[in-house]
Design a protein around this motif. Structure first.
Motif, PDB file in Angstrom:
ATOM      1  N   CYS A  60       3.051   3.097   3.125  1.00 14.13           N
ATOM      2  CA  CYS A  60       3.139   2.426   4.045  1.00 14.13           C
ATOM      3  C   CYS A  60       4.810   1.897   4.064  1.00 14.13           C
ATOM      4  O   CYS A  60       5.427   2.281   3.250  1.00 14.13           O
ATOM      5  N   VAL A  93       1.039  -1.215   0.090  1.00 12.42           N
ATOM      6  CA  VAL A  93      -0.022  -0.004  -0.046  1.00 12.42           C
ATOM      7  C   VAL A  93       0.778   1.281  -0.037  1.00 12.42           C
ATOM      8  O   VAL A  93       1.680   1.223   0.847  1.00 12.42           O
ATOM      9  N   VAL A 152      -2.986   0.984   8.451  1.00 10.00           N
ATOM     10  CA  VAL A 152      -3.225   1.820   7.018  1.00 10.00           C
ATOM     11  C   VAL A 152      -4.260   2.668   7.257  1.00 10.00           C
ATOM     12  O   VAL A 152      -4.143   4.156   7.023  1.00 10.00           O
ATOM     13  N   ARG A 153      -5.387   2.304   7.643  1.00 12.66           N
ATOM     14  CA  ARG A 153      -6.726   3.031   7.791  1.00 12.66           C
ATOM     15  C   ARG A 153      -7.259   2.442   9.052  1.00 12.66           C
ATOM     16  O   ARG A 153      -6.959   1.217   9.549  1.00 12.66           O
ATOM     17  N   CYS A 198      -8.000  -0.970   7.664  1.00 13.35           N
ATOM     18  CA  CYS A 198      -7.096  -1.748   7.055  1.00 13.35           C
ATOM     19  C   CYS A 198      -5.946  -1.666   7.844  1.00 13.35           C
ATOM     20  O   CYS A 198      -5.398  -0.975   8.263  1.00 13.35           O
ATOM     21  N   ASP A 239      -3.523   1.691  -4.067  1.00 17.17           N
ATOM     22  CA  ASP A 239      -3.870   3.265  -3.352  1.00 17.17           C
ATOM     23  C   ASP A 239      -4.805   2.942  -2.254  1.00 17.17           C
ATOM     24  O   ASP A 239      -5.635   2.343  -2.143  1.00 17.17           O
ATOM     25  N   PRO A 240      -4.070   3.616  -1.196  1.00 16.17           N
ATOM     26  CA  PRO A 240      -5.038   3.530   0.005  1.00 16.17           C
ATOM     27  C   PRO A 240      -6.516   3.987   0.084  1.00 16.17           C
ATOM     28  O   PRO A 240      -7.305   3.542   0.584  1.00 16.17           O
ATOM     29  N   ASN A 241      -6.632   4.939  -0.692  1.00 14.75           N
ATOM     30  CA  ASN A 241      -7.892   5.759  -1.065  1.00 14.75           C
ATOM     31  C   ASN A 241      -8.904   4.546  -1.727  1.00 14.75           C
ATOM     32  O   ASN A 241      -9.984   4.559  -1.392  1.00 14.75           O
TER      33      ASN A 241
END
Length: 372
Positions: free
Chosen positions: A185, A182, A222-223, A226, A201-203
C-alpha cells in the motif's frame, strides 16, 4: 445488514488545525445519525500525542458522548499514541477515555482481543499498533537491528491475525480493526510500504468480512474486504492532494461489502512555484487556505519575491532555497555531459578540489570502465 462508519488518523491537536478537525468530527456524528450506522470504529491515532492537553481531552469526551448517542463505538490506539511503558499504568493516550465509557456503548481496546457483539451477530477483532519497547526490554534481543526487530514484530502480527481467524464465528460478521502498514500500500504518492517496515501481509486479511485500517493517511482499497479510510483532515502540505473522508461500510453475508466515501471539508493546502506566485493576483487567494512557495531563486532576484510576499493579503509560508552567487549551479551541468566533463565542471566550481583534480578524474575513469 450491518452498517459501520470507519474513521482513523484524526491526530487531534490544539497545535494543528484544531478547529477544522473538530468540524470534521462533528460531521462524523451527523453521518452516524443520517445513515443509522450500528458501529463507528476509530482505527487508531485519535490524538496526535501520548499526553493530550486538557482541552483536547475535553473535546474528545464530548465527541464520544455525542457519537455514542447515535451508535456503538470501538476505538483502538495507533503509533502516535501507543507505547507500552511510556508512563506507569498508561499504555496509550486513549486509555483514560475509558472513564467516559461507563454506561455508554463505547469500547476502548488497547490490546489484541475479540469483542463480541452478539446482538448484531458481529465479532470485532482489534489489533493496535505493535510496539517495539517490549522487544527492546528483552536482554536477549537488545542487540538486534531495527530491521530484525521489525521482522519479529511482523511475524507476531501474522500470528495474532491467524489466531483471530481461528476464532471466527461462521454465522457472525468477523471484522478486523487494525492500525498498521499493509505491504504494497502507499504512504503517499511517492512511497509504498516496503519489506523493511513492520507490515501486515495482505494475504492474511482474506477471510474477514471486513477490515478497517488506520495508519496510512491516504485512503485506499487494499482488497474488496479491506480499506484504509485515511485521515479525516489534512495535516500539512505533504497531504495537500489527499481527499480526506470517512467510510460508510454496508455488510451482508455472502455479498461484497458496499463502500461509500463520505468526504469532509478538510483544511486546504496549496504549494506555488516561485513563478506561479509572482504571477498571482490578490483576489486569487483564499483566506481559508494555507499557502507556501517552493523552488530555487537567485540571490539578486530575492527582493522582488519578498516584495510580492509582503504585498499579498494572506500569509505565504516561504519554503524556497536562495542560491548565492558563489554557489550558483553552472548552466553546463544541466546539459548531458560525459562523466569526465561533468567532474571537471564541478571541480571548476569548487577551487579547493583543484589539487585533487587528476586523482579524481583517474578514479572516475576507472569506475566508468568497471561499470561499462
Amino acid at each position: 445488514m450491518l452498517k459501520i462508519l470507519g474513521i482513523a488518523d484524526v491526530h487531534l491537536s490544539e497545535a494543528n488545525n484544531f478547529d477544522q478537525t473538530i468540524r470534521c468530527l462533528d460531521k462524523v456524528v451527523q453521518w452516524a445519525h443520517e445513515y443509522q450506522v450500528h458501529f463507528c470504529v476509530v482505527a487508531g491515532n485519535f490524538y496526535e500525542r501520548l499526553r493530550p492537553s486538557a482541552k483536547e481531552n475535553l473535546f474528545a469526551e464530548t465527541f464520544l458522548s455525542d457519537l455514542s448517542k447515535q451508535t456503538q463505538i470501538i476505538m483502538i490506539p495507533g503509533d502516535f499514541t501507543h507505547e507500552m511503558g511510556a508512563s506507569p499504568g498508561i499504555t496509550s493516550s486513549i486509555e483514560p477515555l475509558k472513564l467516559v465509557q461507563h454506561n455508554l456503548p463505547i469500547t476502548i481496546s488497547v490490546k489484541p482481543e475479540k469483542i463480541k457483539a452478539d446482538a448484531f451477530k458481529a465479532n470485532f477483532f482489534t489489533l493496535p499498533t505493535p510496539y517495539r519497547s517490549i522487544l527492546l526490554a528483552d536482554e536477549n534481543l537488545k542487540d538486534l537491528s531495527s530491521e530484525e526487530i521489525n521482522a519479529l514484530l511482523t511475524q507476531k502480527v501474522k500470528e495474532i491475525i491467524w489466531g483471530f481467524k481461528a476464532d471466527f464465528d461462521k454465522d457472525h460478521f468477523n471484522i478486523l480493526v487494525a492500525h498498521g502498514s499493509v505491504l504494497g500500500c502507499a504512504y503517499n504518492e511517492e512511497m509504498d510500504v516496503g519489506l523493511s517496515d513492520i507490515f501486515i501481509d495482505p494475504n492474511d486479511l482474506d477471510g474477514f468480512d471486513f477490515v478497517c485500517l488506520g495508519h496510512l493517511h491516504k485512503g485506499q482499497k487494499v482488497r474488496d474486504n479491506c480499506y484504509y479510510s485515511g485521515s479525516l483532515n489534512r495535516l500539512n502540505f505533504s497531504e495537500e492532494h489527499l481527499s480526506p473522508h470517512a467510510l460508510l461500510v454496508e455488510l451482508e453475508k455472502g455479498k461484497k461489502p458496499k463502500i461509500t466515501e463520505l468526504y469532509t471539508e478538510a483544511t486546504r493546502y496549496k504549494t506555488f512555484t516561485i513563478d506561479e506566485l509572482l504571477a498571482i493576483e490578490n483576489n486569487d487567494l483564499d483566506p481559508e487556505t494555507r499557502y507556501r512557495v517552493k523552488g530555487e531563486i537567485k540571490e539578486e532576484d530575492l527582493p522582488v519575491l519578498k516584495a510580492k510576499l509582503n504585498a499579498l493579503p494572506v500569509p505565504i509560508k516561504p519554503a524556497f532555497t536562495v542560491l548565492s552567487n558563489d554557489y550558483m549551479r553552472s548552466e553546463a551541468l544541466t546539459h548531458d555531459l560525459g562523466l569526465e566533463a561533468s567532474l571537471l565542471e564541478y571541480i571548476s566550481l569548487n577551487p579547493d578540489l583543484n589539487d585533487l583534480k587528476n586523482d579524481l578524474v583517474d578514479k572516475a575513469l576507472e569506475l566508468e570502465k568497471e561499470l561499462a
